[in-house]
Design a protein around this motif. Structure first.
Motif, short mmCIF file in Angstrom:
data_model
loop_
_atom_site.label_atom_id
_atom_site.label_comp_id
_atom_site.label_asym_id
_atom_site.label_seq_id
_atom_site.Cartn_x
_atom_site.Cartn_y
_atom_site.Cartn_z
N VAL A 83 0.85 2.46 3.07
CA VAL A 83 1.35 3.73 3.60
C VAL A 83 2.31 3.40 4.73
O VAL A 83 1.90 2.96 5.81
CB VAL A 83 0.20 4.62 4.11
CG1 VAL A 83 0.73 6.02 4.43
CG2 VAL A 83 -0.93 4.69 3.10
N ALA A 84 3.60 3.57 4.47
CA ALA A 84 4.60 3.12 5.43
C ALA A 84 5.86 3.96 5.33
O ALA A 84 6.21 4.45 4.25
CB ALA A 84 4.94 1.65 5.20
N SER A 85 6.54 4.11 6.44
CA SER A 85 7.85 4.77 6.45
C SER A 85 8.89 3.72 6.10
O SER A 85 8.92 2.63 6.69
CB SER A 85 8.14 5.37 7.82
OG SER A 85 7.18 6.36 8.13
N ILE A 86 9.74 4.05 5.12
CA ILE A 86 10.74 3.11 4.62
C ILE A 86 12.13 3.69 4.83
O ILE A 86 12.40 4.83 4.44
CB ILE A 86 10.53 2.84 3.11
CG1 ILE A 86 9.06 2.51 2.80
CG2 ILE A 86 11.45 1.71 2.65
CD1 ILE A 86 8.53 1.27 3.46
N PHE B 281 10.87 1.76 11.17
CA PHE B 281 10.63 1.79 9.73
C PHE B 281 10.77 0.40 9.11
O PHE B 281 11.49 -0.45 9.63
CB PHE B 281 11.61 2.73 9.03
CG PHE B 281 11.37 4.19 9.26
CD1 PHE B 281 10.50 4.64 10.24
CD2 PHE B 281 12.04 5.14 8.51
CE1 PHE B 281 10.28 6.00 10.46
CE2 PHE B 281 11.84 6.50 8.71
CZ PHE B 281 10.97 6.92 9.69
N MET B 282 10.12 0.19 7.97
CA MET B 282 10.36 -1.01 7.16
C MET B 282 11.66 -0.83 6.37
O MET B 282 12.05 0.30 6.06
CB MET B 282 9.23 -1.24 6.17
CG MET B 282 7.94 -1.77 6.74
SD MET B 282 6.83 -2.23 5.37
CE MET B 282 5.34 -2.58 6.27
N PHE C 28 3.03 4.54 -0.64
CA PHE C 28 3.20 5.91 -0.18
C PHE C 28 4.17 5.89 1.00
O PHE C 28 3.89 5.24 2.01
CB PHE C 28 1.87 6.51 0.26
CG PHE C 28 0.84 6.61 -0.83
CD1 PHE C 28 0.75 7.75 -1.61
CD2 PHE C 28 -0.04 5.56 -1.07
CE1 PHE C 28 -0.19 7.84 -2.63
CE2 PHE C 28 -0.99 5.64 -2.07
CZ PHE C 28 -1.07 6.79 -2.85
N THR C 29 5.30 6.58 0.87
CA THR C 29 6.28 6.61 1.96
C THR C 29 6.08 7.82 2.87
O THR C 29 6.89 8.06 3.75
CB THR C 29 7.71 6.61 1.40
OG1 THR C 29 7.89 7.78 0.57
CG2 THR C 29 7.97 5.36 0.58
N SER D 17 1.34 1.37 8.17
CA SER D 17 2.44 0.85 8.99
C SER D 17 3.47 1.94 9.25
O SER D 17 3.65 2.85 8.43
CB SER D 17 3.11 -0.33 8.27
OG SER D 17 4.17 -0.84 9.05
N SER D 18 4.14 1.85 10.36
CA SER D 18 5.29 2.68 10.73
C SER D 18 5.17 4.14 10.31
O SER D 18 5.89 4.58 9.42
CB SER D 18 6.59 2.07 10.17
OG SER D 18 6.48 1.78 8.78
N PRO D 19 4.26 4.90 10.93
CA PRO D 19 4.17 6.33 10.62
C PRO D 19 5.46 7.05 10.99
O PRO D 19 6.14 6.68 11.95
CB PRO D 19 3.00 6.81 11.47
CG PRO D 19 2.92 5.83 12.59
CD PRO D 19 3.34 4.51 12.01
N LYS D 20 5.81 8.07 10.21
CA LYS D 20 7.09 8.75 10.44
C LYS D 20 7.00 9.73 11.60
O LYS D 20 5.91 10.12 12.04
CB LYS D 20 7.53 9.47 9.17
CG LYS D 20 6.71 10.70 8.81
CD LYS D 20 7.29 11.38 7.58
CE LYS D 20 6.62 12.73 7.31
NZ LYS D 20 7.22 13.42 6.16
#
Length: 359
Positions: free
Chosen positions: A29-32, A52-53, A75-76, A97-100
Motif C-alpha cells: 500500500v503505497a503512493s506512487i 512518493f515511490m 494498492f496506490t 509506505s508513503s501515505p498520500k
C-alpha cells in the motif's frame, strides 16, 4: 560495528523470508508518482510527491518478489486497500509506505488498521508513527533522556511557546512534514525578534502546522538506518551525505529542491570518524528500546567540529531506493538493492504478538 556480524544477521532475516514468503499474499500500500490520484497537496510549489515511490522503484520491487513466488497486490490508495480487506481479502503481510495527502498523523493510519485486524506489517506500529510525526514531541523526549538534540523552539497558534535566543543562528522547519518540504534557502537566519517571527508566521499560515526554530548546526550530516524486531535491533552502517564532494557543511543544508533531485552523494561515515560512528549506534539502540520499536526507521543527525552529535530528524518511512542511505548501507554489507525488501519482510516475520492490540 562488526560488518561480518551484521551481514550474517541480514542473511538470517533473508533466509527466513525465503522459507516463509513463497506462496504468501503480500499487499503493498503505497503512493506512487504518476499512479496515485486525488490527494491533498500544498499549493505553494512544494509537493508531497517527494515522499512518493517512483513507478520504476515499485515495479522492480514487485518483480523481485514475484520471482520468489510471493503473490503481490499493489494498492496506490489506502481506501482501495480498506475496501479489499472489508471483503475478507486478508494479506499475510502488508508493506505500508508513503501515505498520500497532507493529513496530520497519516503515517499511523495503516499500522493502526493492521494492528487492530491482526495483520502483520513491515513498519513501526501506530503509536510510534504518531510520536515521530511531531518533531517537537520526540525531540523533547530525546532531550529528557539525554539523547543529544539541537536547541529547539516551537511556534504555534501564531505565538512562540518558547522563543529562540537573540543572535542565535536558527533554521526554521515544519513540525509535521518530511522530505524537506517547507525548507528553502531563506529558512536559515539569525534570530532578531522580528524577521524570524514574520517568517515563522508566514510558514504557519501557509502549511497550517506548528513551526520549529532549531539551532543551526554546522557539521557532518549523517543518516543511520535501523531495523528492529522483538529479539534484536540492527543498526546498519551510518551513512554520510556529501554535496559537491563536500562532507563538512558550514552553512549548507539540503532544502526541498536538493532532496527532490537527489542532489547529493553518500559515503560510509565510519571511514571518517569511527569512534563517533560507534556513538551513533549506541544512541540508535537506545531509541529503539525507549520507544519499543519494531520495524525499520532512520535517524538523521549532524556532528559539529567538536564531535558533538545533534539528532534533528527521524524518518519512520525511510527511502529504500537505489539513491538512499538504506541502499548504501546494504551495499557496504555486500547486498543488492533487491535484497532490502527481502530482509525487511524477514524482519516483519519476527514482530511481537503484542501488536495484536485489538484482539
Amino acid at each position: 560495528m562488526d560488518k561480518q556480524i551484521l551481514h550474517k544477521q541480514m542473511m538470517e532475516l533473508m533466509t527466513l523470508y525465503k522459507k516463509t514468503m513463497p506462496g504468501k499474499y503480500l499487499a503493498i500500500v503505497a503512493s506512487i508518482d504518476g499512479m496515485t490520484t486525488n490527494y491533498s497537496n500544498y499549493d505553494n510549489g512544494d509537493s508531497v510527491i517527494t515522499c512518493f515511490m517512483s513507478q520504476k522503484e515499485i515495479e522492480s520491487k514487485i518483480v523481485v518478489l514475484q520471482n520468489d513466488g510471493v503473490y503481490v497486490e499493489l494498492f496506490t490508495d489506502a481506501l482501495d486497500f480498506v475496501r479489499s480487506i472489508s471483503n475478507k481479502n486478508i494479506p499475510f503481510i502488508v508493506h505500508e509506505s508513503s501515505p498520500k495527502g497532507i493529513g496530520r498523523g497519516r503515517d499511523a493510519l495503516l499500522p493502526s488498521l493492521c494492528d487492530c485486524m491482526l495483520i502483520n506489517h513491515m513498519g513501526p506500529d501506530a503509536a510510534t508513527n504518531a510520536i515521530f510525526t511531531s518533531k517537537y514531541n520526540w525531540i523533547s523526549t530525546f532531550a529528557s533522556n539525554n539523547i543529544p538534540v539541537p536547541k529547539t523552539f516551537l511556534y504555534s497558534k501564531n505565538k512562540w511557546l518558547n522563543k529562540p535566543i537573540l543572535g542565535e543562528k536558527v533554521i526554521l522547519k515544519l513540525n509535521n512534514e518530511c522530505a524537506s518540504i517547507g525548507l528553502s534557502k531563506d529558512s536559515v537566519m539569525v534570530y532578531d525578534g522580528v524577521n524570524c517571527d514574520m517568517f515563522a508566521k508566514k510558514l504557519y499560515s501557509t502549511y497550517s502546522q506548528p513551526i520549529l526554530a532549531q539551532q543551526f548546526i554546522s557539521g557532518y550530516e549523517v543518516e543511520i538506518p535501523i531495523i528492529a524486531n522483538k529479539n534484536a535491533t540492527y543498526v546498519l552502517p551510518p551513512i554520510g551525505l556529501a554535496y559537491k564532494s563536500k562532507k563538512f557543511f558550514e552553512n549548507e543544508f539540503f532544502d526541498y529542491n536538493e532532496i527532490f533531485d537527489y542532489n547529493y552523494s553518500l559515503y560510509e561515515f565510519s571511514e571518517v570518524a569511527p569512534k563517533i560512528a560507534e556513538q551513533l549506534i549506541f544512541y540508535a539502540e537506545k531509541v529503539a528500546t525507549m520507544f519499543d520499536i519494531e520495524g525499520y526507521f532512520r535517524m538523521d543527525c549532524r556532528i559539529d567540529n567538536e564531535e558533538k552529535i545533534f539528532y534533528f530528524d527521524i524518518n519512520n518511512d525511510p527511502d529504500l531506493s537505489v539513491g538512499s542511505s538504506y541502499n548504501k548501507a546494504f551495499e557496504i554489507l555486500g547486498f543488492k538493492n533487491e535484497d532490502i525488501i527481502k530482509v525487511l519482510l524477514g524482519n516483519a516475520l519476527l514482530r511481537s504478538p503484542k501488536f495484536n492490540i485489538c484482539k
